[in-house]
Motif scaffolding. Structure first.
Motif, PDB file in Angstrom:
ATOM      1  N   ASP A 154       0.716  -1.241  -0.279  1.00  0.00           N
ATOM      2  CA  ASP A 154      -0.048   0.263  -0.005  1.00  0.00           C
ATOM      3  C   ASP A 154       0.719   1.148  -0.113  1.00  0.00           C
ATOM      4  N   THR A 155       1.878   1.388   0.714  1.00  0.00           N
ATOM      5  CA  THR A 155       2.927   1.833   0.426  1.00  0.00           C
ATOM      6  C   THR A 155       3.623   2.888  -0.657  1.00  0.00           C
ATOM      7  N   GLU A 157       2.709   1.663  -3.489  1.00  0.00           N
ATOM      8  CA  GLU A 157       1.261   2.221  -4.615  1.00  0.00           C
ATOM      9  C   GLU A 157       1.014   3.980  -3.997  1.00  0.00           C
ATOM     10  N   LYS A 158       1.120   3.926  -2.485  1.00  0.00           N
ATOM     11  CA  LYS A 158       0.931   5.743  -2.732  1.00  0.00           C
ATOM     12  C   LYS A 158       1.896   6.249  -3.101  1.00  0.00           C
ATOM     13  N   GLU A 160       4.920   6.990  -1.863  1.00  0.00           N
ATOM     14  CA  GLU A 160       5.565   8.120  -0.239  1.00  0.00           C
ATOM     15  C   GLU A 160       7.001   8.030  -0.318  1.00  0.00           C
TER      16      GLU A 160
END
Length: 344
Positions: A154-155, A157-158, A160
């Motif tokens: 998820d990180t 995908e973002k 960041e």
């Protein structure tokens, strides 16, 4: 809120009405029941079979005689273990659902890690008859690593991350993918040529296969980078790195279901937009691990009926149930004089 009400009206559902199908708590109870049946079989019936001589028969005639004498108990054990295959994939599915819906990822991860530690002594008693044993760890560790994997994905995908970290992820993905492919190809080569590992000039062959794999992967990465852009490439390689790292960790810790259990969670997560496909993908992975996992495909039925609602608040019930039921099963075995027998 208004959008939700409008959506309910469009589907012909009365605003605020309960959705058809089964809720998450029902799925969880199905999984808990399957797990309990499996553990009774694995930890109580298997000990009874060991006491009756399982593992001590050597010849074909002795095996046939033993099966005749223990047919009922052995058959019951096998059937119960097959039923138990329904539990793990449902728990993985619910873990993916929980990750998407949780309001606090850190607390969720901490809770899984804490109960992995708290469950280890009951797990070791139930499986090994010892207070602590480090050759095989409980399934909470597998779920914990799977959750960390989803968090990492998820990180990624973002996006960041600073650029240097993206490059490290990309390089790590290429290196780990190369290592994995090299190992697989070398094993297949040894099998096809009917050689055992070590009879080929191992170092030379492995280096050659590794170099070819690295070159092919680099060409594919370069092609995709031109077609899809740099962002797509590093994210994909980052996903690969995260999945392989989590699988390595599970194999190193020797968790229940090991790296294939983590891969099951990963597949379900990446297919999460379609629940049935998500479960189907997870069941395929489990079946590749072992054919005894084939009954897992029956979980497609309750998942198809899943309505996306939470249902009863059973979050802490499962967390507590896991170590408590393991300890009670060991107590039962101890009272039967079988507490010190290992079933792993």
């Amino acid at each position: 809120m208004e959008a939700t009400l409008n959506r309910e009206r469009m589907t012909g559902q009365e605003p605020g009405a309960k959705k058809k199908g089964i809720c998450g708590s029902t799925l969880k109870l199905i999984a808990i029941a399957a797990m309990l049946i499996d553990h009774i079989s694995a930890m109580v019936l298997t000990r009874m079979l060991i006491v009756n001589g399982l593992g001590n028969v050597t010849s074909q005639a002795q095996q046939e005689q033993w099966l005749r004498e223990n047919a009922g108990l052995y058959g019951c054990m096998v059937v119960m273990r097959l039923i138990g295959r329904l539990g793990f994939p449902i728990f993985c599915f619910l873990l993916v659902e929980g990750f998407q819906k949780t309001g606090n990822v850190k607390k969720y991860a901490l809770r899984l890690g804490l109960f992995a530690l708290l469950s280890e002594i009951p797990f070791d008693l139930a499986c090994h008859g010892k207070v602590l044993e480090f050759d095989y760890q409980n399934v909470f560790f597998t779920l914990f690593l799977g959750f960390l994997l989803m968090w990492a994905a998820d990180t990624i995908e973002k996006g960041e991350f600073p650029k240097w970290f993206r490059n490290c992820l990309a390089v790590g993905g290429v290196v780990m993918l190369t290592v994995e492919l090299t190992g697989v190809i070398y094993s297949i080569l040894c099998s096809v040529m009917q050689y055992q590992s070590g009879t080929l000039p191992e170092t030379y062959v492995i280096v050659m296969i590794g170099a070819i794999c690295a070159a092919v992967i680099s060409l594919i990465v370069s092609f995709v980078r031109r077609r899809k852009g740099e962002g797509s490439v590093w994210k994909t390689l980052g996903y690969i790195a995260a999945v392989l790292l989590a699988m390595y960790a599970a194999n190193l810790l020797r968790t229940d279901y090991s790296g294939m259990g983590v891969l099951t969670i990963a597949v379900m997560y990446f297919l999460r937009k379609h629940k049935v496909r998500s479960m189907l993908g997870g069941c395929i992975v489990l079946s590749l691990m072992s054919l005894i996992e084939l009954p897992a495909f029956l979980t497609l039925i309750p998942v198809k009926l899943y309505n996306g609602e939470r249902g009863l608040k059973l979050k802490y019930f499962f967390y507590a149930f896991y170590p408590v039921h393991l300890f009670l099963l060991w107590v039962i075995c101890a009272l039967m004089g079988m507490g010190g027998i290992s079933v792993v």
